[in-house]
Design a protein around this motif. Structure first.
Motif, mmCIF file in Angstrom:
data_model
loop_
_atom_site.group_PDB
_atom_site.id
_atom_site.type_symbol
_atom_site.label_atom_id
_atom_site.label_comp_id
_atom_site.label_asym_id
_atom_site.label_seq_id
_atom_site.Cartn_x
_atom_site.Cartn_y
_atom_site.Cartn_z
ATOM 1 N N ILE A 17 0.798 -1.222 -0.047
ATOM 2 C CA ILE A 17 0.205 0.247 -0.196
ATOM 3 C C ILE A 17 0.501 1.418 0.087
ATOM 4 N N ASP A 18 1.761 1.448 1.131
ATOM 5 C CA ASP A 18 2.601 2.408 1.442
ATOM 6 C C ASP A 18 3.649 2.853 -0.366
ATOM 7 N N GLY A 19 4.219 1.609 -1.072
ATOM 8 C CA GLY A 19 4.819 1.403 -2.694
ATOM 9 C C GLY A 19 4.386 1.673 -3.363
ATOM 10 N N THR A 20 2.351 2.102 -3.339
ATOM 11 C CA THR A 20 1.729 2.832 -4.567
ATOM 12 C C THR A 20 2.038 3.507 -4.764
ATOM 13 N N LYS A 21 1.443 4.854 -3.598
ATOM 14 C CA LYS A 21 2.074 6.355 -3.507
ATOM 15 C C LYS A 21 3.846 6.181 -4.270
ATOM 16 N N ILE A 22 4.951 6.158 -3.894
ATOM 17 C CA ILE A 22 6.253 6.146 -4.462
ATOM 18 C C ILE A 22 6.072 5.678 -5.897
ATOM 19 N N SER A 23 5.068 4.275 -5.942
ATOM 20 C CA SER A 23 5.868 3.729 -7.716
ATOM 21 C C SER A 23 4.522 4.992 -8.580
ATOM 22 N N LEU A 24 2.936 4.959 -7.801
ATOM 23 C CA LEU A 24 2.186 6.332 -9.063
ATOM 24 C C LEU A 24 3.168 7.759 -9.154
ATOM 25 N N ARG A 25 4.520 7.734 -8.248
ATOM 26 C CA ARG A 25 4.640 9.571 -7.965
ATOM 27 C C ARG A 25 5.968 9.636 -8.571
ATOM 28 N N VAL A 26 6.716 8.150 -8.812
ATOM 29 C CA VAL A 26 8.185 8.719 -9.440
ATOM 30 C C VAL A 26 7.508 8.409 -11.556
ATOM 31 N N GLY A 27 6.048 7.302 -11.709
ATOM 32 C CA GLY A 27 5.737 7.306 -12.720
ATOM 33 C C GLY A 27 4.964 8.167 -13.377
ATOM 34 N N ILE A 28 4.135 9.068 -13.006
ATOM 35 C CA ILE A 28 3.761 10.365 -13.384
ATOM 36 C C ILE A 28 4.300 11.939 -13.330
ATOM 37 N N THR A 29 5.431 11.982 -12.269
ATOM 38 C CA THR A 29 6.255 12.796 -12.508
ATOM 39 C C THR A 29 7.303 12.864 -13.438
ATOM 40 N N ALA A 30 7.271 11.822 -13.651
ATOM 41 C CA ALA A 30 8.647 10.896 -14.738
ATOM 42 C C ALA A 30 7.984 11.526 -16.031
ATOM 43 N N VAL A 31 6.622 11.351 -16.268
ATOM 44 C CA VAL A 31 6.365 11.148 -17.299
ATOM 45 C C VAL A 31 5.397 12.933 -17.866
ATOM 46 N N ALA A 32 5.250 13.891 -16.811
ATOM 47 C CA ALA A 32 5.199 14.833 -17.018
ATOM 48 C C ALA A 32 6.387 15.291 -16.525
ATOM 49 N N PHE A 33 7.369 15.630 -16.597
ATOM 50 C CA PHE A 33 8.457 16.237 -16.781
ATOM 51 C C PHE A 33 8.899 15.690 -18.343
ATOM 52 N N LEU A 72 23.915 10.483 -10.915
ATOM 53 C CA LEU A 72 23.163 10.917 -9.815
ATOM 54 C C LEU A 72 23.379 10.295 -9.470
ATOM 55 N N GLY A 73 23.234 8.983 -8.002
ATOM 56 C CA GLY A 73 23.535 8.610 -6.942
ATOM 57 C C GLY A 73 22.405 8.069 -7.329
ATOM 58 N N ARG A 74 21.445 7.337 -5.686
ATOM 59 C CA ARG A 74 20.686 6.375 -5.822
ATOM 60 C C ARG A 74 19.067 7.868 -5.020
ATOM 61 N N GLY A 75 18.131 7.134 -5.340
ATOM 62 C CA GLY A 75 17.162 8.288 -3.886
ATOM 63 C C GLY A 75 16.174 8.502 -5.714
ATOM 64 N N ILE A 76 14.771 8.305 -4.461
ATOM 65 C CA ILE A 76 13.691 8.552 -5.615
ATOM 66 C C ILE A 76 14.065 9.968 -6.728
ATOM 67 N N ASP A 77 13.926 11.655 -5.747
ATOM 68 C CA ASP A 77 13.912 12.000 -7.457
ATOM 69 C C ASP A 77 15.792 11.678 -8.274
ATOM 70 N N LYS A 78 16.483 11.052 -8.094
ATOM 71 C CA LYS A 78 17.555 10.642 -8.586
ATOM 72 C C LYS A 78 17.210 9.433 -10.130
ATOM 73 N N ALA A 79 15.901 9.135 -9.555
ATOM 74 C CA ALA A 79 15.054 8.114 -9.970
ATOM 75 C C ALA A 79 14.207 8.817 -11.452
ATOM 76 N N ILE A 80 13.823 9.664 -11.067
ATOM 77 C CA ILE A 80 12.815 10.324 -11.511
ATOM 78 C C ILE A 80 13.205 10.785 -12.700
ATOM 79 N N ILE A 81 14.835 11.997 -12.564
ATOM 80 C CA ILE A 81 15.568 12.363 -13.646
ATOM 81 C C ILE A 81 15.315 11.172 -14.586
ATOM 82 N N ALA A 82 16.737 9.961 -14.131
ATOM 83 C CA ALA A 82 16.796 8.966 -15.056
ATOM 84 C C ALA A 82 15.646 8.711 -15.908
ATOM 85 N N ILE A 83 14.506 8.145 -16.007
ATOM 86 C CA ILE A 83 13.583 7.547 -16.326
ATOM 87 C C ILE A 83 13.275 8.837 -16.766
ATOM 88 N N SER A 84 12.916 9.707 -16.681
ATOM 89 C CA SER A 84 12.168 10.950 -17.559
ATOM 90 C C SER A 84 13.506 11.630 -18.665
#
Length: 302
Positions: free
Chosen positions: A97-113, A159-171
């Motif tokens: 349940i907690d991971g749902t927030k992380i996955s959607l955040r990364v997916g939607i934010t990366a696509v938006a960027f 860039l290093g590890r972390g959710i923000d870095k993952a968003i940047i790399a995927i986008s």
């Protein structure tokens, strides 16, 4: 002379009104056709449920997702722990349940960027053409020459590890897809009569691109963005599985798979339930994206 200008202005205004009426009619037809696609509606319902879970997750989680008891580790699904516990005794249902927030955040934010940057680059390349077009698109071709996941891993290493870095790399690795779609769409309509009329009355290039062109070519962009969310979620899970994405103790589905793979034969539920969560989420976005693509196709509407 003034009468001619007034007539021209009225003609432009009427053209804009007809264009807006046509656009509204097309979107209404699209929604009517989308409602007839049961698989697309099913996917949309799942997406809505996932969004609700992401928003209300902390209120519906039965346990703290990051706190466990070693004495309760590797328990199979039961009344106390519906999805069982992991190697550290943490409740798997709460972590999913907690991971749902992380996955959607990364997916939607990366696509938006990626969509924002890709739209700007594709618009400039398609509208101006020439050397600018060649320079931008050759750079996009260089990025596309590498497998997206491999390139994302390279960016994460830099860039290093972390959710923000993952968003940047995927986008970054997905920008070329949107740039190419926007460019091809603009090339198809930039010589239309209403675009020429907009130039005649003195509209700036930016106004023509963002006010007159993009609203009329938004259909393929929306479809690709919807499908792109599922790809971004898969890439996030892959990076997490390799230990390059979201770092522990954060509950991310890919990292849950990575940490639990060593217990697959002793406690398969550790990897089965996160895998199901990834599958359902990706399937929902793909079903909705496919249905949206069919609904926006004028040939199928006709």
């Amino acid at each position: 002379m003034e009468n001619n200008l007034e007539i021209k202005d009225k003609f432009i205004d009427r053209t804009e009104e007809l264009k807006e009426e046509k656009s509204f009619s097309q979107w209404r037809e699209m929604w009517d056709m989308l409602k007839q696609n049961k698989t697309a509606i099913f996917g949309m319902i799942i997406i809505v449920i996932l969004i609700i879970i992401a928003i209300l997750g902390r209120y519906i989680m039965p346990y703290d997702p990051n706190v466990g008891e070693l004495s309760q580790s590797l328990q199979t699904p039961s009344k106390l722990h519906w999805f069982g516990t992991d190697e550290q005794g943490r409740d798997i249902l709460s972590r999913i349940i907690d991971g749902t927030k992380i996955s959607l955040r990364v997916g939607i934010t990366a696509v938006a960027f990626a969509l924002t940057i890709g739209t700007v680059l594709g618009s400039v390349a398609g509208y101006y053409g020439g050397k600018i077009d060649m320079l931008i698109m050759r750079f996009m071709d260089v990025i596309l020459a590498f497998p997206s996941l491999l390139l994302a891993i390279a960016f994460m290493s830099a860039l290093g590890r972390g959710i923000d870095k993952a968003i940047i790399a995927i986008s970054i690795v997905t920008i070329p897809e949107y740039a190419r779609i926007v460019r091809s769409s603009i090339l198809a309509v930039k010589e239309s009569e209403y675009i020429q009329a907009a130039r005649v009355i003195g509209n700036s290039d930016s106004a023509i691109i963002f006010k007159h062109i993009l609203p009329n070519v938004i259909s393929p962009i929306v479809v690709r963005a919807t499908l792109g969310v599922s790809s971004a979620i898969l890439d996030t899970a892959a990076l997490g599985f390799l230990g390059l994405g979201v770092q522990p103790p954060a509950a991310e589905w890919g990292s849950m798979l990575g940490s639990g793979r060593g217990y697959f034969f002793n406690a398969p539920h550790i990897v089965v339930f996160p895998g199901i969560a990834i599958t359902i989420t990706v399937l929902a976005f793909n079903l909705f994206g496919d249905g949206l693509r069919d609904a926006l196709d004028p040939r199928l509407r006709n």
